[in-house]
Design a protein around this motif. Structure first.
Motif, PDB file in Angstrom:
ATOM      1  N   GLY A  36       4.881  11.794  -4.713  1.00  0.00           N
ATOM      2  CA  GLY A  36       4.296  12.984  -5.327  1.00  0.00           C
ATOM      3  C   GLY A  36       3.141  12.695  -6.268  1.00  0.00           C
ATOM      4  N   VAL A  37       2.425  11.590  -6.053  1.00  0.00           N
ATOM      5  CA  VAL A  37       1.313  11.245  -6.936  1.00  0.00           C
ATOM      6  C   VAL A  37       0.066  12.035  -6.552  1.00  0.00           C
ATOM      7  CG1 VAL A  37       2.160   8.944  -7.493  1.00  0.00           C
ATOM      8  CG2 VAL A  37       0.662   9.247  -5.537  1.00  0.00           C
ATOM      9  N   VAL A  38      -0.829  12.198  -7.540  1.00  0.00           N
ATOM     10  CA  VAL A  38      -2.075  12.929  -7.331  1.00  0.00           C
ATOM     11  C   VAL A  38      -3.224  12.024  -7.747  1.00  0.00           C
ATOM     12  CG1 VAL A  38      -3.427  14.944  -8.019  1.00  0.00           C
ATOM     13  CG2 VAL A  38      -0.950  15.142  -7.745  1.00  0.00           C
ATOM     14  N   CYS A  39      -4.255  11.979  -6.933  1.00  0.00           N
ATOM     15  CA  CYS A  39      -5.451  11.207  -7.267  1.00  0.00           C
ATOM     16  C   CYS A  39      -6.260  12.012  -8.282  1.00  0.00           C
ATOM     17  CB  CYS A  39      -6.273  10.952  -6.017  1.00  0.00           C
ATOM     18  SG  CYS A  39      -7.803  10.073  -6.330  1.00  0.00           S
ATOM     19  N   THR A  40      -6.532  11.410  -9.431  1.00  0.00           N
ATOM     20  CA  THR A  40      -7.314  12.099 -10.459  1.00  0.00           C
ATOM     21  C   THR A  40      -8.795  11.790 -10.338  1.00  0.00           C
ATOM     22  OG1 THR A  40      -6.952  10.309 -12.054  1.00  0.00           O
ATOM     23  CG2 THR A  40      -5.395  12.152 -12.085  1.00  0.00           C
ATOM     24  N   SER A  41      -9.135  10.630  -9.788  1.00  0.00           N
ATOM     25  CA  SER A  41     -10.538  10.265  -9.562  1.00  0.00           C
ATOM     26  C   SER A  41     -10.604   9.077  -8.618  1.00  0.00           C
ATOM     27  CB  SER A  41     -11.236   9.933 -10.880  1.00  0.00           C
ATOM     28  OG  SER A  41     -10.658   8.797 -11.472  1.00  0.00           O
ATOM     29  N   SER A  42     -11.797   8.868  -8.080  1.00  0.00           N
ATOM     30  CA  SER A  42     -11.991   7.729  -7.189  1.00  0.00           C
ATOM     31  C   SER A  42     -13.375   7.138  -7.427  1.00  0.00           C
ATOM     32  CB  SER A  42     -11.847   8.150  -5.728  1.00  0.00           C
ATOM     33  OG  SER A  42     -12.850   9.066  -5.370  1.00  0.00           O
ATOM     34  N   ASN A  47     -14.194   0.933  -4.608  1.00  0.00           N
ATOM     35  CA  ASN A  47     -13.118   1.139  -3.649  1.00  0.00           C
ATOM     36  C   ASN A  47     -11.758   1.289  -4.332  1.00  0.00           C
ATOM     37  OD1 ASN A  47     -12.541   1.638  -0.983  1.00  0.00           O
ATOM     38  ND2 ASN A  47     -12.187  -0.497  -0.467  1.00  0.00           N
ATOM     39  N   THR A  48     -11.718   2.099  -5.411  1.00  0.00           N
ATOM     40  CA  THR A  48     -10.478   2.293  -6.166  1.00  0.00           C
ATOM     41  C   THR A  48     -10.157   3.780  -6.324  1.00  0.00           C
ATOM     42  OG1 THR A  48     -11.655   2.275  -8.281  1.00  0.00           O
ATOM     43  CG2 THR A  48     -10.770   0.164  -7.495  1.00  0.00           C
ATOM     44  N   PHE A  49      -8.893   4.034  -6.620  1.00  0.00           N
ATOM     45  CA  PHE A  49      -8.406   5.380  -6.912  1.00  0.00           C
ATOM     46  C   PHE A  49      -7.591   5.330  -8.193  1.00  0.00           C
ATOM     47  CE2 PHE A  49      -8.652   5.144  -2.285  1.00  0.00           C
ATOM     48  CZ  PHE A  49      -9.412   6.261  -2.002  1.00  0.00           C
ATOM     49  N   ASN A  50      -7.676   6.368  -9.001  1.00  0.00           N
ATOM     50  CA  ASN A  50      -6.781   6.532 -10.136  1.00  0.00           C
ATOM     51  C   ASN A  50      -5.735   7.542  -9.696  1.00  0.00           C
ATOM     52  OD1 ASN A  50      -8.171   4.812 -11.831  1.00  0.00           O
ATOM     53  ND2 ASN A  50      -9.465   6.425 -12.640  1.00  0.00           N
ATOM     54  N   ILE A  51      -4.479   7.127  -9.706  1.00  0.00           N
ATOM     55  CA  ILE A  51      -3.407   8.031  -9.304  1.00  0.00           C
ATOM     56  C   ILE A  51      -2.523   8.334 -10.508  1.00  0.00           C
ATOM     57  CG2 ILE A  51      -3.411   7.365  -6.880  1.00  0.00           C
ATOM     58  CD1 ILE A  51      -0.916   5.649  -7.485  1.00  0.00           C
ATOM     59  N   LYS A  52      -2.067   9.572 -10.548  1.00  0.00           N
ATOM     60  CA  LYS A  52      -1.231  10.030 -11.659  1.00  0.00           C
ATOM     61  C   LYS A  52       0.175  10.317 -11.145  1.00  0.00           C
ATOM     62  CE  LYS A  52      -0.991  13.462 -15.312  1.00  0.00           C
ATOM     63  NZ  LYS A  52      -1.659  14.607 -15.930  1.00  0.00           N
ATOM     64  N   PHE A  53       1.157   9.749 -11.854  1.00  0.00           N
ATOM     65  CA  PHE A  53       2.560   9.985 -11.529  1.00  0.00           C
ATOM     66  C   PHE A  53       3.010  11.273 -12.210  1.00  0.00           C
ATOM     67  CE2 PHE A  53       1.827   5.613 -10.671  1.00  0.00           C
ATOM     68  CZ  PHE A  53       2.696   5.273  -9.644  1.00  0.00           C
ATOM     69  N   PRO A  54       3.602  12.208 -11.464  1.00  0.00           N
ATOM     70  CA  PRO A  54       3.905  13.531 -12.012  1.00  0.00           C
ATOM     71  C   PRO A  54       4.944  13.544 -13.141  1.00  0.00           C
ATOM     72  CG  PRO A  54       4.898  13.290  -9.851  1.00  0.00           C
ATOM     73  CD  PRO A  54       4.050  12.079 -10.083  1.00  0.00           C
ATOM     74  N   LEU A  55       5.953  12.724 -13.059  1.00  0.00           N
ATOM     75  CA  LEU A  55       7.019  12.776 -14.061  1.00  0.00           C
ATOM     76  C   LEU A  55       6.633  12.107 -15.369  1.00  0.00           C
ATOM     77  CD1 LEU A  55      10.146  12.126 -11.815  1.00  0.00           C
ATOM     78  CD2 LEU A  55       9.290  14.301 -12.686  1.00  0.00           C
ATOM     79  N   SER A  56       6.004  10.946 -15.285  1.00  0.00           N
ATOM     80  CA  SER A  56       5.679  10.201 -16.500  1.00  0.00           C
ATOM     81  C   SER A  56       4.284  10.504 -17.022  1.00  0.00           C
ATOM     82  CB  SER A  56       5.788   8.693 -16.229  1.00  0.00           C
ATOM     83  OG  SER A  56       4.791   8.287 -15.305  1.00  0.00           O
ATOM     84  N   GLY A  57       3.401  10.996 -16.168  1.00  0.00           N
ATOM     85  CA  GLY A  57       2.025  11.231 -16.570  1.00  0.00           C
ATOM     86  C   GLY A  57       1.188   9.958 -16.577  1.00  0.00           C
ATOM     87  N   GLU A  58       1.793   8.834 -16.182  1.00  0.00           N
ATOM     88  CA  GLU A  58       1.098   7.550 -16.153  1.00  0.00           C
ATOM     89  C   GLU A  58      -0.001   7.580 -15.090  1.00  0.00           C
ATOM     90  OE1 GLU A  58       2.080   2.845 -15.245  1.00  0.00           O
ATOM     91  OE2 GLU A  58       3.622   4.346 -14.901  1.00  0.00           O
ATOM     92  N   ILE A  59      -1.126   6.960 -15.407  1.00  0.00           N
ATOM     93  CA  ILE A  59      -2.227   6.842 -14.463  1.00  0.00           C
ATOM     94  C   ILE A  59      -2.443   5.368 -14.153  1.00  0.00           C
ATOM     95  CG2 ILE A  59      -4.691   7.204 -14.087  1.00  0.00           C
ATOM     96  CD1 ILE A  59      -4.471   9.695 -15.823  1.00  0.00           C
ATOM     97  N   ARG A  60      -2.530   5.047 -12.857  1.00  0.00           N
ATOM     98  CA  ARG A  60      -2.760   3.669 -12.420  1.00  0.00           C
ATOM     99  C   ARG A  60      -3.982   3.618 -11.526  1.00  0.00           C
ATOM    100  NH1 ARG A  60       2.452   0.054 -11.268  1.00  0.00           N
ATOM    101  NH2 ARG A  60       3.678   0.704 -13.047  1.00  0.00           N
ATOM    102  N   LYS A  61      -4.727   2.531 -11.634  1.00  0.00           N
ATOM    103  CA  LYS A  61      -5.874   2.289 -10.762  1.00  0.00           C
ATOM    104  C   LYS A  61      -5.425   1.367  -9.643  1.00  0.00           C
ATOM    105  CE  LYS A  61      -9.894   1.876 -12.392  1.00  0.00           C
ATOM    106  NZ  LYS A  61     -11.169   1.577 -13.002  1.00  0.00           N
ATOM    107  N   ILE A  62      -5.668   1.807  -8.411  1.00  0.00           N
ATOM    108  CA  ILE A  62      -5.289   0.988  -7.267  1.00  0.00           C
ATOM    109  C   ILE A  62      -6.488   0.829  -6.340  1.00  0.00           C
ATOM    110  CG2 ILE A  62      -2.855   1.600  -7.365  1.00  0.00           C
ATOM    111  CD1 ILE A  62      -3.321   3.496  -5.039  1.00  0.00           C
TER     112      ILE A  62
END
Length: 77
Positions: A36-42, A47-62
């Protein structure tokens, strides 16, 4: 045989800002399962994406190249 999705379609789907389920390899080669993650930016250049985890609000770059499954479909390059 598992269905497949091309990396360009992965980019389009992630940039649509809709929730997705994905799996990717972390730097230490372990597998990260994201539900259930959402991409907040790319960033196309890096060649990266910032994804946000819905429950914790944590954002990770992958890195796009590390994503190997999206919504149950194997990612191909």
């Amino acid at each position: 045989m598992k269905s497949m999705i091309h990396i360009n379609d992965v980019r389009k789907l992630l940039n649509s800002k809709r929730p997705v389920n994905l799996k990717y390899w972390k730097k230490d080669a372990s597998i990260m399962v994201c539900k259930g993650v959402v991409c907040t930016s790319s960033n196309f250049v890096n060649n990266t994406f910032n994804i946000k985890f819905p429950l914790s609000g944590e954002i990770r770059k992958i890195k796009a190249i590390c994503i190997y499954e999206l919504n149950g479909k194997e990612v191909i390059i």
